[in-house]
Design a protein around this motif. Structure first.
Motif, PDB file in Angstrom:
ATOM      1  N   LEU A 156      33.762  40.598  20.643  1.00  0.00           N
ATOM      2  CA  LEU A 156      34.299  40.036  19.406  1.00  0.00           C
ATOM      3  C   LEU A 156      35.811  39.857  19.456  1.00  0.00           C
ATOM      4  CD1 LEU A 156      33.888  39.064  16.529  1.00  0.00           C
ATOM      5  CD2 LEU A 156      33.770  41.461  15.789  1.00  0.00           C
ATOM      6  N   ILE A 176      28.398  37.331  11.676  1.00  0.00           N
ATOM      7  CA  ILE A 176      28.659  38.450  12.589  1.00  0.00           C
ATOM      8  C   ILE A 176      28.643  39.772  11.827  1.00  0.00           C
ATOM      9  CG2 ILE A 176      30.415  39.516  14.068  1.00  0.00           C
ATOM     10  CD1 ILE A 176      31.283  36.619  14.794  1.00  0.00           C
ATOM     11  N   LEU A 205      28.875  39.360  22.083  1.00  0.00           N
ATOM     12  CA  LEU A 205      28.332  38.094  21.605  1.00  0.00           C
ATOM     13  C   LEU A 205      27.384  37.509  22.649  1.00  0.00           C
ATOM     14  CD1 LEU A 205      31.718  36.653  20.312  1.00  0.00           C
ATOM     15  CD2 LEU A 205      30.036  37.943  19.007  1.00  0.00           C
ATOM     16  N   THR A 223      24.958  38.731  17.845  1.00  0.00           N
ATOM     17  CA  THR A 223      25.799  39.862  18.214  1.00  0.00           C
ATOM     18  C   THR A 223      24.954  41.075  18.566  1.00  0.00           C
ATOM     19  OG1 THR A 223      25.968  40.786  15.986  1.00  0.00           O
ATOM     20  CG2 THR A 223      27.535  39.060  16.565  1.00  0.00           C
TER      21      THR A 223
END
Length: 386
Positions: A156, A176, A205, A223
């Motif tokens: 991230l 997310i 990710l 995610t």
């Protein structure tokens, strides 16, 4: 003094390669395991390839049927390698832990945590990284615990950097944040696990961030919560030395009981960071006040004063507060109270309609009293996600 009212920060190398939370005695002679080489790469120091340290790895070597493809990175505890099984062609991330006893014990605890996750999610549907296999490997520097994990993509932080620390698009941020909350709800309620080190680096990710910023980010974002090396069981603690500084909760600083809500606090800080590109709290030590006092002052500026009953039961209160419940070296008249909603509107130019539900969610995740703080499930039911 408190960050949010001062000059905004842009993340530097300290954010990319953070120091470990705690360091075993075997290697207390150094503040960092890595350095920047002549090619500008951050690599591990050669001196740690020694008895008790890292294991020397060669591309193409076979580790229990997994063939080394390339290096993915390293951390204080291990090096990590892209591997592919020579028979079923499954790819994974091979984590080879330093061989010293302290690291071995920590790795064995991590394996127990990872196996619990697998047990609770046999079909691997949850937004968490799973362990594929574990084994031991004997090398010139000792016996090393090895873990093969599911392969993730970029983290991230890479996405935050892609947008030049100016904030991820709100819809992507929302998706997310929601997936991380689902992962937290799963580990908290189904597995009995507290992550304790939630931060952008530990969220993977499902794709690789383009190096060329003209290339678009894929629309579908998946995610996975990663790195359970610092995880604790709800009913068993390995240490009270938890959470990376910028995401550390007040109960940890003040020596109170802590549990699953520490992950919610960290995620609240992280949502702000995703939206703005800035840390929510960035404490620094001053000439007249400590790092912890500045951290507490920043809490107060954003979230208001601590309840006296709360401070009365906190073991570390006498260390930081006077008998009148003021910080010892940062008087109340030097604090600048600034609500989350106003920060988003005035500093980051969010419209009131957008800022209000975001601020409502973040403040629910940052309630001082852990018993009143939002749970992951409560966060998922918040209007911002509807």
């Amino acid at each position: 003094m408190p960050f949010i009212k001062k000059n905004p920060k842009k993340v530097g190398l300290a954010k990319i390669a953070p120091k470990p939370i705690s360091k075993p005695k075997e290697e207390s002679d150094s503040s960092s395991d890595g350095y920047e080489n002549s090619d500008g790469e951050y690599v591990e120091k050669p001196k740690y390839y020694r008895l008790g340290g890292y294991h020397p790895v060669v591309i193409g070597e076979d580790y229990n049927g997994y063939i080394i493809q390339k290096k993915l990175g390293f951390g204080h505890f291990s090096t990590v390698w892209l591997v592919e099984h020579k028979e079923n062609k499954v790819q994974g991330a091979l984590k080879i832990v330093k061989s010293a006893k302290t690291y071995t014990e920590t790795a064995l605890d991590e394996i127990k945590v990872m196996k619990k996750i697998n047990e609770c999610d046999p079909e691997r549907k949850e937004n968490v990284i799973h362990i594929l296999e574990d084994f031991k490997h004997n090398g010139p520097n000792g016996q090393h615990i090895c873990m093969v994990m599911e392969l993730g993509g970029s983290n991230l932080l890479d996405l935050i950097k892609y947008y030049d620390y100016k904030g991820i698009p709100i819809n992507d941020c929302k998706e997310i944040a929601k997936q991380i909350l689902k992962a937290l709800d799963f580990i908290h309620t189904k597995c009995g696990i507290i992550h304790t080190d939630l931060k952008p680096e530990n969220v993977l990710l499902s794709f690789t961030i383009p190096k060329n910023k003209k290339e678009p980010i894929p629309k579908i974002i998946e995610t996975k919560l990663a790195d359970f090396g610092n995880a604790n069981w709800i009913n068993k603690r390995f240490t009270d030395d938890i959470q990376t500084l910028e995401y550390r909760s007040p109960e940890v600083i003040l020596g109170l009981h802590w549990g699953c809500p520490v992950d919610i606090w960290s995620h609240g800080c992280m949502i702000f960071e995703m939206l703005t590109g800035d840390y929510l709290f960035k404490p620094k030590q001053g000439k007249t006040f400590t790092l912890e006092e500045d951290h507490l002052a920043q809490f107060i500026e954003l979230l208001g004063y601590f309840n006296k009953k709360y401070l009365n039961i906190a073991p570390q209160t006498p260390k930081y507060f006077t008998r009148n419940y003021e910080l010892k070296h940062i008087p109340n008249n030097e604090l600048h109270l600034w609500k989350t909603k106003d920060v988003l509107i005035e500093k980051y130019k969010f419209s009131p309609e957008i800022a209000e539900p975001i601020a409502s969610l973040i403040e629910g995740m940052l309630i001082y009293d852990e018993d009143k703080r939002f749970t992951a499930k409560m966060c998922l039911e918040h209007p911002w996600f509807k």
